[in-house]
Every structure is written in structure tokens, then in C-alpha cells.
Design a protein around this motif. Structure first.
Motif, PDB file in Angstrom:
ATOM      1  N   GLN A 139     -17.731  10.359   2.245  1.00  0.00           N
ATOM      2  CA  GLN A 139     -16.892   9.592   3.159  1.00  0.00           C
ATOM      3  C   GLN A 139     -17.582   8.327   3.641  1.00  0.00           C
ATOM      4  N   ALA A 140     -18.861   8.415   3.949  1.00  0.00           N
ATOM      5  CA  ALA A 140     -19.581   7.229   4.424  1.00  0.00           C
ATOM      6  C   ALA A 140     -19.639   6.161   3.340  1.00  0.00           C
ATOM      7  N   LEU A 141     -19.864   6.582   2.109  1.00  0.00           N
ATOM      8  CA  LEU A 141     -19.936   5.626   1.014  1.00  0.00           C
ATOM      9  C   LEU A 141     -18.578   5.002   0.744  1.00  0.00           C
ATOM     10  N   GLN A 142     -17.523   5.808   0.745  1.00  0.00           N
ATOM     11  CA  GLN A 142     -16.187   5.261   0.525  1.00  0.00           C
ATOM     12  C   GLN A 142     -15.821   4.264   1.612  1.00  0.00           C
ATOM     13  N   ARG A 143     -16.180   4.576   2.838  1.00  0.00           N
ATOM     14  CA  ARG A 143     -15.884   3.682   3.955  1.00  0.00           C
ATOM     15  C   ARG A 143     -16.633   2.354   3.798  1.00  0.00           C
ATOM     16  N   ALA A 144     -17.878   2.436   3.357  1.00  0.00           N
ATOM     17  CA  ALA A 144     -18.664   1.219   3.155  1.00  0.00           C
ATOM     18  C   ALA A 144     -18.077   0.358   2.043  1.00  0.00           C
ATOM     19  N   VAL A 145     -17.676   0.991   0.937  1.00  0.00           N
ATOM     20  CA  VAL A 145     -17.086   0.262  -0.181  1.00  0.00           C
ATOM     21  C   VAL A 145     -15.798  -0.437   0.247  1.00  0.00           C
ATOM     22  N   ASN A 146     -14.936   0.280   0.934  1.00  0.00           N
ATOM     23  CA  ASN A 146     -13.676  -0.314   1.390  1.00  0.00           C
ATOM     24  C   ASN A 146     -13.920  -1.464   2.367  1.00  0.00           C
ATOM     25  N   HIS A 147     -14.911  -1.279   3.238  1.00  0.00           N
ATOM     26  CA  HIS A 147     -15.213  -2.314   4.235  1.00  0.00           C
ATOM     27  C   HIS A 147     -15.683  -3.597   3.545  1.00  0.00           C
ATOM     28  N   TYR A 148     -16.518  -3.443   2.540  1.00  0.00           N
ATOM     29  CA  TYR A 148     -17.028  -4.608   1.813  1.00  0.00           C
ATOM     30  C   TYR A 148     -15.891  -5.384   1.160  1.00  0.00           C
ATOM     31  N   HIS A 149     -15.009  -4.671   0.495  1.00  0.00           N
ATOM     32  CA  HIS A 149     -13.908  -5.344  -0.200  1.00  0.00           C
ATOM     33  C   HIS A 149     -12.939  -5.993   0.788  1.00  0.00           C
ATOM     34  N   ALA A 150     -12.694  -5.349   1.902  1.00  0.00           N
ATOM     35  CA  ALA A 150     -11.829  -5.948   2.918  1.00  0.00           C
ATOM     36  C   ALA A 150     -12.435  -7.252   3.430  1.00  0.00           C
ATOM     37  N   ASP A 151     -13.735  -7.259   3.609  1.00  0.00           N
ATOM     38  CA  ASP A 151     -14.410  -8.441   4.141  1.00  0.00           C
ATOM     39  C   ASP A 151     -14.386  -9.619   3.164  1.00  0.00           C
ATOM     40  N   ILE A 152     -14.735  -9.359   1.890  1.00  0.00           N
ATOM     41  CA  ILE A 152     -14.890 -10.499   0.981  1.00  0.00           C
ATOM     42  C   ILE A 152     -13.563 -11.070   0.506  1.00  0.00           C
ATOM     43  N   TYR A 153     -12.466 -10.311   0.629  1.00  0.00           N
ATOM     44  CA  TYR A 153     -11.172 -10.831   0.182  1.00  0.00           C
ATOM     45  C   TYR A 153     -10.253 -11.231   1.337  1.00  0.00           C
ATOM     46  N   ARG A 154     -10.695 -11.068   2.575  1.00  0.00           N
ATOM     47  CA  ARG A 154      -9.809 -11.302   3.714  1.00  0.00           C
ATOM     48  C   ARG A 154      -9.277 -12.730   3.747  1.00  0.00           C
ATOM     49  N   LYS A 155     -10.110 -13.715   3.480  1.00  0.00           N
ATOM     50  CA  LYS A 155      -9.647 -15.099   3.595  1.00  0.00           C
ATOM     51  C   LYS A 155      -8.740 -15.527   2.436  1.00  0.00           C
ATOM     52  N   TYR A 156      -8.583 -14.652   1.452  1.00  0.00           N
ATOM     53  CA  TYR A 156      -7.702 -14.962   0.319  1.00  0.00           C
ATOM     54  C   TYR A 156      -6.408 -14.139   0.364  1.00  0.00           C
ATOM     55  N   TYR A 480       6.463  -2.350  -3.085  1.00  0.00           N
ATOM     56  CA  TYR A 480       5.669  -2.605  -1.888  1.00  0.00           C
ATOM     57  C   TYR A 480       6.515  -2.647  -0.616  1.00  0.00           C
ATOM     58  N   THR A 481       7.684  -3.260  -0.682  1.00  0.00           N
ATOM     59  CA  THR A 481       8.469  -3.419   0.542  1.00  0.00           C
ATOM     60  C   THR A 481       9.264  -2.179   0.917  1.00  0.00           C
ATOM     61  N   GLN A 482       9.571  -1.316  -0.042  1.00  0.00           N
ATOM     62  CA  GLN A 482      10.216  -0.069   0.350  1.00  0.00           C
ATOM     63  C   GLN A 482       9.224   0.835   1.081  1.00  0.00           C
ATOM     64  N   ALA A 483       7.959   0.740   0.742  1.00  0.00           N
ATOM     65  CA  ALA A 483       6.933   1.481   1.488  1.00  0.00           C
ATOM     66  C   ALA A 483       6.657   0.805   2.823  1.00  0.00           C
ATOM     67  N   ASN A 484       6.621  -0.515   2.814  1.00  0.00           N
ATOM     68  CA  ASN A 484       6.285  -1.281   4.015  1.00  0.00           C
ATOM     69  C   ASN A 484       7.066  -2.592   3.998  1.00  0.00           C
ATOM     70  N   PRO A 485       8.150  -2.697   4.763  1.00  0.00           N
ATOM     71  CA  PRO A 485       8.963  -3.919   4.753  1.00  0.00           C
ATOM     72  C   PRO A 485       8.183  -5.183   5.103  1.00  0.00           C
ATOM     73  N   GLU A 486       7.052  -5.018   5.818  1.00  0.00           N
ATOM     74  CA  GLU A 486       6.249  -6.170   6.225  1.00  0.00           C
ATOM     75  C   GLU A 486       5.111  -6.462   5.254  1.00  0.00           C
ATOM     76  N   PHE A 487       5.124  -5.836   4.103  1.00  0.00           N
ATOM     77  CA  PHE A 487       3.984  -5.928   3.199  1.00  0.00           C
ATOM     78  C   PHE A 487       3.614  -7.374   2.874  1.00  0.00           C
ATOM     79  N   PHE A 488       4.596  -8.222   2.614  1.00  0.00           N
ATOM     80  CA  PHE A 488       4.314  -9.577   2.168  1.00  0.00           C
ATOM     81  C   PHE A 488       4.328 -10.607   3.301  1.00  0.00           C
ATOM     82  N   LYS A 489       4.354 -10.126   4.517  1.00  0.00           N
ATOM     83  CA  LYS A 489       4.343 -11.050   5.646  1.00  0.00           C
ATOM     84  C   LYS A 489       3.052 -11.863   5.642  1.00  0.00           C
ATOM     85  N   GLY A 490       3.181 -13.177   5.754  1.00  0.00           N
ATOM     86  CA  GLY A 490       2.028 -14.045   5.780  1.00  0.00           C
ATOM     87  C   GLY A 490       1.440 -14.354   4.414  1.00  0.00           C
ATOM     88  N   THR A 491       2.135 -13.954   3.348  1.00  0.00           N
ATOM     89  CA  THR A 491       1.628 -14.201   1.987  1.00  0.00           C
ATOM     90  C   THR A 491       2.443 -15.290   1.295  1.00  0.00           C
TER      91      THR A 491
END
Length: 512
Positions: A139-156, A480-491
Motif C-alpha cells: 500500500q505504501a508503495l502504491q500510494r507513492a507511485v500514484n502520488h508521483y504521477h499525480a504531481d508530474i502530470y498535474r499541470k498538463y 467517462y461522463t456516465q461514470a462522472n458527469p464532471e470528468f472533462f470539466k476544465g479540460t
């Protein structure tokens, strides 16, 4: 200085320029720059997590016996150990620009137009590596991996979004990582394995893994979360729906029976994603998951879409013959013993000569194994394989298979025609094929090619222009939008669909 922009010569960019709708790519594979990635992991959880990551990566990429991988073994050792061949040269390398593109987020972002894409969902090649880690560090490793990817792609995020890897060894583990990925990191798509390997308890109790590791390696089965699971995964699916998260998987079956050649990678590879995903999807269907959670949206990637149509057709065909009422056609108790005896008296002398049977004995003999092979008849729901799925009509099959599942089809996959064949598919439906370029893997030597290859299918008459639009835009958008209607908001998609007319029909998105 090398000129990296090839927009003027990209066929895909030229085709995209003619479309009045955006292109959504659901399957782009990227690599992490290892030094930066490992530095992040070490700062996040210590060197032990880096060591764990390296071990899981090595284990995932190599099939080993006696400490040697396939390429280190002699042909005799491979035969003796039945070591399954792993791929060689599996990444794009000759195309140096693409190799860099898959590793540098800023360059991938810049080349979206060249690829002909408006929005891409990214599958980092090691996003689920932590699933094979030790229970102590997983769990700790998975959390670290996800955190890294969230960080480096956030501005894109207006054009690119990485998936969150979610381990599902237990439903509670999945829930914890899902909530962290969505609520804390802001990730909005998850990637799971389609099953988890578990020990067969009857064998594990007799041969404990710590004493008999070689036996434990093979004495296992795969839990597909929906049917015959040791755990109740409904709380996890409920949380997925609650948080509005689309689920994706690249689940393969290399190493399964028929896909375990010790010499030929292609033998093991062709069709394996379809096989693995089929097992996963059928478990959700027959286990009643898609009945209990009709809002759940699941995409199976890299296996094509034709198998989704094939299974749907077979579900309808089998249901017509094996529904609870139709099963009475095969009920041994309903055999008319008097009629059977009379027919044998009239036509059976040649066969029954020398055998004197009364009507009851004759009936048992003719029925044979159908009459006597089981110690008792099935009881209640044991008789109805469609009971848990709640299937009473073929419309129920459509709602719980076609509506719930989406099927990633690669750009040059001509079998996609099967998915869109509404004449063959029951109730005139089209299967939800979604554009999944698979760029970053060996089957796409040039990232500017896939959209153009898909358009070639239109020009060759394999699919229609309307099907192409569903494939690259409407179906992914619906997923994507049937799961989450706001999925593409801001994209980039949000601004583009504002110029496209939509309407809701039977709760499913249709492009007018």
C-alpha cells in the motif's frame, strides 16, 4: 538543431483537422525517468520502498526458474522447467523522438496535436507494479507511485490525465487506495488488475508456502472479484460508483493453458488480453455486479472489441436455451417412460436383442449419466446460472453487458467491425468500442500513426464514418461522463463539446 515538429507531415493531424468533434485516446503508455522516480519514492517512504519497487519490476518482467530468466537458460533448462518465454525488445527505441516523448510529460503534451488527439488517458508502465509487492510494503508503495504521477502530470491536466493504480488483494485495501487517489491526489481514472492470484486452501493447508514454495507457485487460482470470490467486493464497487470513477484494466492471460509456450512469445501473446478480460468481465456479469451497480463503467483495454460482441451474442444464445424455464427441456424427470418404452418396442429390437428391460430400467439406461452421475439434483439457484445476474429477458443481458462494459480497440484492429455490426448483435446494438491507440508499446512504432490507421478502416469500408465518430469520441466520452458527469470539466474536451449538439436517449449519450 533537429526540428521536432512534424505537424505538416502527420497524417493523423491532417485527419483531425477535418473532424468537427474531439478525439479521446483511452490508452497511452508512458515511462518514468527512473532516477527522478526512485528519488521521489525514497523521499516518500524510504529506500526500502525503492528496493521493493525494483523487486516487483524484475519479477513482473522476467519469468524465472532456478534463479535464471528465459534468456539465461539453455533450451534443455527451458524444457525441464517449462519456463514461459517473455518478450524481447518490447519498447519503441529506433524512433528516438517517440522514446523521449513517452518519458517527458512536457513533450508528450506538446505533441498531442501531432498525434491527432485532444485528450489522452495515460497508463504509466509501472503503475501497477506495487500490486506484486509484499503485503508489508504494497500500500505504501502504491500510494507513492500514484502520488508521483499525480504531481508530474498535474499541470498538463487539460489534455493529459494519469490513471491511479489500485491494488485489490482485499476490498478494504482497494477502498483505502481509491479514496486516497481520488480525494487527496485528485486522480479520476483507476487501473486495476482483472484478477488476483490466491492459493488453493486445500493444498496450501497441506503444503504451506514457507515450506513448499514450488508447490505454492502453481497451486493457485485467480479470483476475478465478482464470481466465487473469497471476499465480498461489493463495498469496493459501491465506493467506485459513489466517487464517480471509471475503471480500466489491461488484464492478460499469458501463462494460462494454451498460452504457455516455452519458445514462442507471439503464441502466448495473440489474444491474451481478450482472454483475460473476458474472464474478468464474465465474473462481474454472472456474479451480479453489473446488476447491483448499473452505474459502474468498466473498460477492458488492448484486447479489441470483437470479443465483447462475441460474448454478448453467446450470452443471449445460451440464455435462450438455458434459462430457468428452458432447462425443463433437459429435466430427466420429465422423460415419458411409457412413450420411450413403446418407441423401443417398435424400433429397438436390433439394438436391445438379448436385453430384457422394464420401462423404468430402460429409462435409466437410456438417460445414462444424465440420470445418475450426480448424487443429487441442483437446488434452487444452483440450477440457474443466470440467477445472480438477475437475467429474465435478453434486454437484461444488454443492460448488464453492453451498457456496463467498454472495449479498447487498437487503431489497426480490423475486428472492430464486429463490435459495430448491429445486424449480428442481438437487439440491434453496437458494442462500446473505444479508441485505444496503445502508443508507447511495440505495436505502435510511430505515435503519429494510430488515428490515421483508424481512418483507413473507414476508407476501406470496414467501419462507417458514424462508427469512427463513436469510436474516437462518442463512446470514450460516454464511458467517462456516465461514470462522472464532471470528468472533462476544465479540460480541452469541455470547450470543444460545447459546439457539439448532444441529446440523452435511454440514459445513454448519442451524438446528434
Amino acid at each position: 538543431m533537429t526540428e521536432y515538429s512534424r505537424l505538416k507531415t502527420s497524417r493523423s493531424a491532417a485527419i483531425r483537422a477535418t473532424l468537427d468533434y474531439p478525439v479521446i485516446d483511452t490508452d497511452v503508455h508512458t515511462n518514468d525517468f527512473t532516477p527522478a522516480f526512485e528519488d521521489y519514492i525514497a523521499k516518500y517512504g524510504g529506500v526500502k520502498l525503492v528496493d521493493e519497487l525494483r523487486k516487483t519490476e524484475a519479477s513482473r518482467l522476467n519469468s524465472k526458474s532456478n534463479g535464471k530468466d528465459w534468456y539465461q537458460q539453455t533450451p534443455e533448462e527451458r524444457q525441464y522447467n517449462r519456463t514461459i518465454r517473455s518478450p524481447w525488445w518490447a519498447r519503441v527505441t529506433k524512433n528516438t523522438l517517440d522514446l523521449a516523448t513517452y518519458t517527458l510529460p512536457g513533450l508528450l503534451y506538446e505533441r498531442q496535436a501531432e498525434q491527432g488527439s485532444d485528450y489522452s488517458v495515460l497508463f504509466l508502465n509501472n503503475v501497477l507494479a506495487p500490486a506484486g509487492a509484499s503485503a508489508e510494503n504494497r500500500q505504501a508503495l502504491q500510494r507513492a507511485v500514484n502520488h508521483y504521477h499525480a504531481d508530474i502530470y498535474r499541470k498538463y491536466s487539460d489534455r493529459l490525465t494519469p490513471v491511479a493504480g489500485i491494488p485489490l488483494t482485499t476490498p478494504q485495501e482497494g477502498i483505502e487506495e481509491l479514496e486516497f487517489a481520488v480525494k487527496t491526489l485528485g486522480l479520476k481514472v483507476i487501473n486495476i488488475t482483472g484478477g488476483v492470484k490466491r492459493p488453493i486452501k486445500a493444498i496450501a493447508d497441506k503444503y504451506p508456502a514457507d515450506k513448499f514454495p514450488e508447490i505454492a507457485k502453481y497451486a493457485s487460482y485467480i479470483d476475478f472479484y465478482g464470481l466465487d470470490s473469497e471476499y465480498d467486493y461489493d463495498p469496493f464497487w459501491a465506493k467506485v460508483v459513489e466517487l464517480g470513477v471509471p475503471v480500466t484494466t489491461h488484464y492478460g492471460s499469458q501463462g494460462w493453458t494454451g498460452r504457455s509456450s516455452i519458445s514462442n512469445y507471439m503464441n502466448n501473446h495473440i489474444g491474451h488480453f481478450a482472454d483475460g478480460s473476458e474472464a474478468f468481465a464474465k465474473a462481474l456479469f454472472f456474479g451480479g455486479v453489473t446488476k447491483r451497480f448499473p452505474q459502474l463503467r468498466v473498460a477492458m483495454l488492448e484486447g479489441g472489441a470483437d470479443w465483447g460482441a462475441r460474448v454478448y451474442i453467446h450470452l443471449v444464445d445460451r440464455f435462450s436455451k438455458r434459462n430457468i424455464k428452458a432447462l425443463e427441456n433437459y429435466n430427466p424427470a420429465l422423460t415419458n417412460a411409457d412413450e420411450l418404452f413403446e418407441i423401443f418396442e417398435r424400433y429397438g429390437a436390433e439394438v436391445t436383442q438379448g436385453h430384457s428391460l422394464d420401462k423404468d430400467e430402460l429409462t435409466k439406461t437410456v438417460l445414462g449419466a444424465s440420470f445418475s452421475r450426480h448424487s443429487r439434483a441442483p437446488i434452487g439457484s444452483e440450477l440457474d446460472d443466470f440467477a445472480a445476474a438477475g437475467i429474465e429477458t435478453i434486454e437484461d443481458i444488454r443492460d448488464r453487458w453492453v451498457n456496463s462494459f467498454f472495449f479498447g480497440s487498437e487503431s489497426d484492429d480490423r475486428t472492430i467491425a464486429t463490435a459495430f455490426n448491429d445486424k449480428a448483435n442481438p437487439l440491434g446494438v453496437k458494442i462500446n468500442a473505444i479508441y485505444s491507440s496503445d502508443v508507447g508499446h511495440w505495436d505502435v512504432p510511430d505515435l503519429t500513426s494510430p488515428l490515421a490507421e483508424s481512418w483507413d478502416l473507414v476508407q476501406e469500408g470496414v467501419i462507417s464514418e458514424a462508427d469512427f465518430k463513436s469510436y474516437v469520441f462518442a463512446n470514450p466520452y460516454k464511458f467517462y461522463t456516465q461514470a462522472n458527469p464532471e470528468f472533462f470539466k476544465g479540460t480541452a474536451i469541455e470547450s470543444k463539446v460545447g459546439n457539439t449538439e448532444f441529446k440523452q436517449v435511454d440514459k445513454s449519450l448519442v451524438v446528434a
